[in-house]
Design a protein around this motif. Structure first.
Motif, PDB file in Angstrom:
ATOM      1  N   ARG A 114       0.824  -1.206   0.000  1.00 40.42           N
ATOM      2  CA  ARG A 114       0.000   0.000   0.000  1.00 40.42           C
ATOM      3  C   ARG A 114       0.858   1.256   0.000  1.00 40.42           C
ATOM      4  O   ARG A 114       0.344   2.363  -0.055  1.00 40.42           O
ATOM      5  CB  ARG A 114      -0.911   0.001   1.225  1.00 40.42           C
ATOM      6  N   ILE A 115       2.176   1.055   0.107  1.00 41.54           N
ATOM      7  CA  ILE A 115       3.114   2.176   0.199  1.00 41.54           C
ATOM      8  C   ILE A 115       4.219   1.954  -0.828  1.00 41.54           C
ATOM      9  O   ILE A 115       4.735   0.838  -0.971  1.00 41.54           O
ATOM     10  CB  ILE A 115       3.726   2.277   1.604  1.00 41.54           C
ATOM     11  N   ALA A 116       4.588   2.987  -1.545  1.00 44.87           N
ATOM     12  CA  ALA A 116       5.682   2.934  -2.512  1.00 44.87           C
ATOM     13  C   ALA A 116       6.744   3.956  -2.124  1.00 44.87           C
ATOM     14  O   ALA A 116       6.434   5.135  -1.921  1.00 44.87           O
ATOM     15  CB  ALA A 116       5.166   3.215  -3.922  1.00 44.87           C
ATOM     16  N   CYS A 117       7.971   3.496  -1.992  1.00 42.58           N
ATOM     17  CA  CYS A 117       9.100   4.368  -1.677  1.00 42.58           C
ATOM     18  C   CYS A 117       9.911   4.569  -2.962  1.00 42.58           C
ATOM     19  O   CYS A 117      10.381   3.596  -3.556  1.00 42.58           O
ATOM     20  CB  CYS A 117       9.972   3.748  -0.584  1.00 42.58           C
ATOM     21  N   ILE A 118      10.071   5.805  -3.364  1.00 44.43           N
ATOM     22  CA  ILE A 118      10.698   6.127  -4.646  1.00 44.43           C
ATOM     23  C   ILE A 118      11.939   6.972  -4.399  1.00 44.43           C
ATOM     24  O   ILE A 118      11.888   7.971  -3.665  1.00 44.43           O
ATOM     25  CB  ILE A 118       9.717   6.883  -5.564  1.00 44.43           C
ATOM     26  N   GLY A 119      13.057   6.572  -5.020  1.00 46.54           N
ATOM     27  CA  GLY A 119      14.276   7.356  -4.940  1.00 46.54           C
ATOM     28  C   GLY A 119      14.145   8.653  -5.716  1.00 46.54           C
ATOM     29  O   GLY A 119      13.607   8.671  -6.828  1.00 46.54           O
ATOM     30  N   GLY A 120      14.640   9.737  -5.130  1.00 48.03           N
ATOM     31  CA  GLY A 120      14.448  11.037  -5.754  1.00 48.03           C
ATOM     32  C   GLY A 120      15.354  11.298  -6.939  1.00 48.03           C
ATOM     33  O   GLY A 120      14.885  11.566  -8.038  1.00 48.03           O
ATOM     34  N   LYS A 121      16.679  11.197  -6.739  1.00 53.54           N
ATOM     35  CA  LYS A 121      17.583  11.605  -7.808  1.00 53.54           C
ATOM     36  C   LYS A 121      18.782  10.679  -7.937  1.00 53.54           C
ATOM     37  O   LYS A 121      19.143  10.293  -9.034  1.00 53.54           O
ATOM     38  CB  LYS A 121      18.043  13.040  -7.558  1.00 53.54           C
ATOM     39  N   TRP A 122      19.426  10.334  -6.825  1.00 55.22           N
ATOM     40  CA  TRP A 122      20.660   9.565  -6.858  1.00 55.22           C
ATOM     41  C   TRP A 122      20.408   8.144  -6.379  1.00 55.22           C
ATOM     42  O   TRP A 122      19.377   7.833  -5.796  1.00 55.22           O
ATOM     43  CB  TRP A 122      21.734  10.218  -5.976  1.00 55.22           C
ATOM     44  N   GLU A 123      21.393   7.280  -6.616  1.00 57.05           N
ATOM     45  CA  GLU A 123      21.259   5.898  -6.178  1.00 57.05           C
ATOM     46  C   GLU A 123      21.181   5.805  -4.665  1.00 57.05           C
ATOM     47  O   GLU A 123      20.507   4.925  -4.120  1.00 57.05           O
ATOM     48  CB  GLU A 123      22.440   5.071  -6.694  1.00 57.05           C
ATOM     49  N   VAL A 124      21.855   6.694  -3.962  1.00 55.40           N
ATOM     50  CA  VAL A 124      21.791   6.676  -2.508  1.00 55.40           C
ATOM     51  C   VAL A 124      20.368   6.930  -2.017  1.00 55.40           C
ATOM     52  O   VAL A 124      19.947   6.413  -0.971  1.00 55.40           O
ATOM     53  CB  VAL A 124      22.787   7.706  -1.924  1.00 55.40           C
TER      54      VAL A 124
END
Length: 806
Positions: free
Chosen positions: A485-495
């Motif tokens: 129900r939750i999606a965590c998405i990286g903003g810009k960099w691999e870190v």
């Protein structure tokens, strides 16, 4: 055509060169290397002079050092007598007289045993000769080295005969040199000088001890004057040095006595002569590090060999000594010493070697206390901080830095070992929040600065292995395997994406199924490919310190393509100004979090508001009825001690430099503010005694009363427990710390609470001091001594911004 630009060249040039005033700023001259060489040379010269002074002046410095160590042991007793009304002179004289009587008594007993033993020694010659002959017979016979020994003996005889029969020695007779008769005066001189030297040293030590104990205050003032600089820092340095050395010497005495007593009783039971002598000898010899215990064991074992015709006494004496050494070394010493000295094992051995080479055997005895002084000086004097790094036992790198360094060194196995040692009670979410994000923050800060391409690859690969192992070792519960129900998405960099993996794992462990998406270019095509069907909450992860433009663009595209989803920003490295909720909403997001624990709790509240609200209410302790009865017996709720409690609250606010402090007490269903440092703002309900009263569910110290432990919240806005608390919001509080008011029977009456309008932290010593002041308040409320609370971390303490030390 491309041009390579050195990103940090200007800053490096500015750091490496200064402008020559004679050149009008046109020609740069490099001086930093020359300055460093001069400083290093000066430091080496100073160190050489100091070591030379210590060696040349050891005749005066050794008695002085011994006197100071003895005064550290006797000073607490002198101070105790002085506080009982005796004059300083009388207290010092009484203590030294008592110590002298004790030493004289022990010396008399030991002397009597020495005389008895010396009279019995000739009777043991037959036993010793018989045992030696027996051993010789057992070892007699053909052996491996018999041929070699026979060859050596033959060569020796031939050489002797050749020398005696040579022409040069023929006819030469032996001449015996008879020494001249020694005069009685010379004989007395040869005997008295070696005997008087220790007596003179003992006299000097005695005088020094008397003067140090008598004028300890004046001596302290002079040392503070010599140290100069910050008076607070100098005072702390002297206090810590005195405390560490006194505790070390006291523990050393206790350890030696607990070793000597059973040793003496065991030797007496086994029938070894002079058992008291060997017990006292062992107690004193164990002050010598490393070799003292071995030296003290030689004499009783040797005497057991001489006394008993058989071997039983030798064997049992050896077993007794080995057993006591194992118990003392593995149980008693770790239990009593703990971290008394704060020195590392390597520094202890190096210090023993250095001081022994400088001052001989006495230096070996004094090595640990003297090195403790160097450690404390290095801790409080900035110019000598390298001493703390070289000598201290505390880790010089924190856990995140150690893990990050292992990843840079391409050693993920060692990094995983550190991770496993860090995780306590399976609190993976706490590890991610306190340590994992800190590792990624260092990697983010170094990405464009110090890191090379190889370093970035090592960190990325190493973090992948760490997270893979953690997922395997700590799988989410079965209830968390439903559709995310939750999606965590990286903003810009691999870190950013690695942080998403941590957050996703932490959410799943809490029964909140989540998935992660890798970072990508902020295009409509990328957003369309995210596949967010069934997702209710989107969490965007950023380590950038300036992510506003990226956030605004990302949120706009998400709103257009996936309307109705709630967006949470995880800003792991953003400045404080960007965490303002109004600014976050202006960027297009709904919530903002700054740690993994905060994210888990805030997202849980967004998913199930009712369950989250219920979780914020603290459970009543098991002894709540007895606790309330103990509170009512104090009659503190009638307001009779209001002035005194207000004064204590005011003192707490001043000591900790917070905006205000309150003292609260909780009965069955209400919280009473029984003491406050200032008039609290806002419309508050008051009872007939003019005390502020709040429902227990809204009590500001209910969590402290429920747990019975000190609670510290560095930033209330970052913790869902306190962010919506009515009193916190009413008083505009950003910092909270509460210590339980615990009676000596274990009843928590309430709490001493510190509140401030700005986020802040408390160190370990301040938390301990807060508990001590809470115990003083209990003494006022009950008329009895209060219990000083022992701070312990509780589950989720990291979400409060600061894990309370154990």
């Amino acid at each position: 055509m491309h041009r390579a630009v050195g990103l940090h060249t200007p800053s490096l040039l500015r750091a490496a060169m200064t402008q020559d005033p004679r050149s009008d700023g046109q020609v740069p001259t490099f001086r930093s290397d020359q300055t460093d060489v001069v400083k290093l040379a000066a430091a080496l010269v100073i160190v050489t002079i100091l070591i030379g002074t210590l060696y040349v002046g050891k005749g005066v410095l050794i008695p002085l050092a011994i006197a100071f160590l003895i005064s550290f042991v006797l000073s607490p007793l002198v101070n105790w007598l002085a506080r009982r009304g005796l004059s300083r002179l009388l207290a010092v004289g009484l203590v030294m007289l008592t110590v002298g009587i004790v030493i004289a008594g022990i010396g008399t007993l030991v002397g009597s045993q020495v005389r008895t033993l010396s009279a019995q020694l000739p009777t043991y010659q037959t036993t010793i000769r018989t045992k030696i002959d027996s051993l010789a017979q057992q070892m007699r016979g053909p052996g491996v080295f018999d041929g070699a020994l026979e060859t050596v003996n033959t060569v020796q005889k031939e050489v002797t005969q050749a020398v005696q029969g040579s022409p040069e020695t023929a006819g030469v007779s032996k001449v015996e040199v008879v020494p001249a008769a020694t005069s009685p005066f010379q004989t007395a001189k040869d005997w008295l000088i070696p005997a008087l030297s220790p007596l003179a040293t003992a006299g000097i030590v005695l005088v020094f001890v008397f003067l140090v104990l008598l004028d300890s205050g004046d001596l302290r003032d002079r040392l503070l004057r010599l140290m100069g600089g910050n008076l607070h820092r100098s005072t702390d340095a002297l206090d810590e040095a005195g405390t560490r050395i006194s505790k070390y010497l006291l523990m050393q005495i206790i350890v030696n006595v607990t070793y000597a007593l059973p040793l003496g009783l065991g030797l007496w039971y086994l029938g070894v002569p002079g058992w008291l002598l060997w017990a006292v000898f062992a107690a004193f010899m164990r002050f010598i590090p490393y070799i003292g215990s071995m030296l003290s064991a030689i004499f009783p074992i040797g005497l057991a060999f001489a006394v008993d015709p058989g071997w039983d006494m030798v064997i049992w004496t050896t077993i007794l000594i080995v057993f006591l050494e194992l118990v003392s070394g593995n149980i008693i010493e770790p239990l009593l010493y703990g971290t008394t000295t704060g020195l590392s094992a390597i520094s202890l051995i190096a210090a023993a070697t250095f001081w022994t080479a400088l001052w001989g055997p006495v230096g070996l005895v004094l090595s640990t206390p003297l090195t403790v002084c160097l450690l404390v000086v290095g801790r409080y004097l900035p110019q000598l901080q390298f001493l703390e790094t070289l000598l201290g036992s505390a880790p010089v790198l924190d856990v995140p830095t150690r893990i990050y360094q292992r990843l840079l060194a391409d050693d993920p196995d060692d990094a995983l070992t550190i991770v496993e040692d860090t995780i306590e009670d399976g609190d993976v979410a706490g590890f991610y929040s306190d340590t994992g994000i800190a590792v990624l923050r260092q990697a983010s800060d170094d990405f464009l600065g110090n890191a090379r391409a190889e370093h970035r690859l090592r960190v990325a690969n190493g973090m992948d292995l760490l997270l893979e192992d953690l997922r395997a070792d700590y799988p989410p519960p079965a209830a968390g395997q439903t559709r995310p129900r939750i999606a965590c998405i990286g903003g810009k960099w691999e870190v950013d994406s690695i942080a998403c993996e941590m957050l996703s794992h932490a959410l799943s462990l809490e029964g909140l199924p989540a998935t992660e998406r890798r970072e990508g270019a902020l295009t409509s095509r990328y957003v369309d490919k995210l596949d967010l069907d069934g997702i209710e909450i989107i969490c965007l992860s950023y380590f950038s310190r300036d992510p506003e433009s990226s956030i605004r663009s990302f949120c706009r595209r998400l709103r257009q393509r996936w309307p109705g989803r709630k967006i949470v920003l995880a800003l792991w490295n953003a400045p404080e100004t960007l965490l303002d909720p109004d600014q976050i909403r202006a960027l297009g997001a709904d919530e903002v979090v700054a740690s993994v624990d905060e994210a888990v709790r805030r997202i849980a509240r967004m998913i199930s508001p009712e369950i989250a609200e219920q979780a914020l209410i603290a459970d009543a302790p098991e002894n709540d009825a007895a606790r309330v009865e103990a509170l009512l017996e104090t009659d503190i709720l009638d307001g009779h001690a209001r002035d005194e409690l207000d004064a204590l609250a005011k003192r707490a606010a001043d000591v900790f430099n917070v905006r205000f402090a309150v003292i609260s007490a909780i009965d069955a269903d209400r919280e009473f503010i029984v003491g406050q440092s200032m008039e609290l703002p806002g419309e508050l309900t008051r009872d007939g005694t003019e005390m502020i009263v709040m429902p227990r569910d809204d009590a500001i110290c209910d969590h402290v009363v429920a747990s019975g432990e000190t609670l510290v919240v560095n930033d209330t806005e970052r913790d869902p427990h306190f962010a919506e608390h009515p009193a916190i919001r009413l008083w505009h509080t950003r910092f909270y710390a509460g210590a339980p008011l615990t009676t000596n029977k274990g009843h928590v009456l309430g709490a001493l609470c510190l509140l401030d309008t700005e986020p802040r932290k408390l160190d370990d010593e301040e938390i301990e001091l807060l508990g001590t002041m809470a115990a003083d308040i209990v003494a006022v409320m009950t008329g009895e001594e209060g219990e000083v609370p022992e701070p312990k971390p509780e589950p989720g303490s990291a979400s409060l911004g600061q894990a309370v030390p154990d």
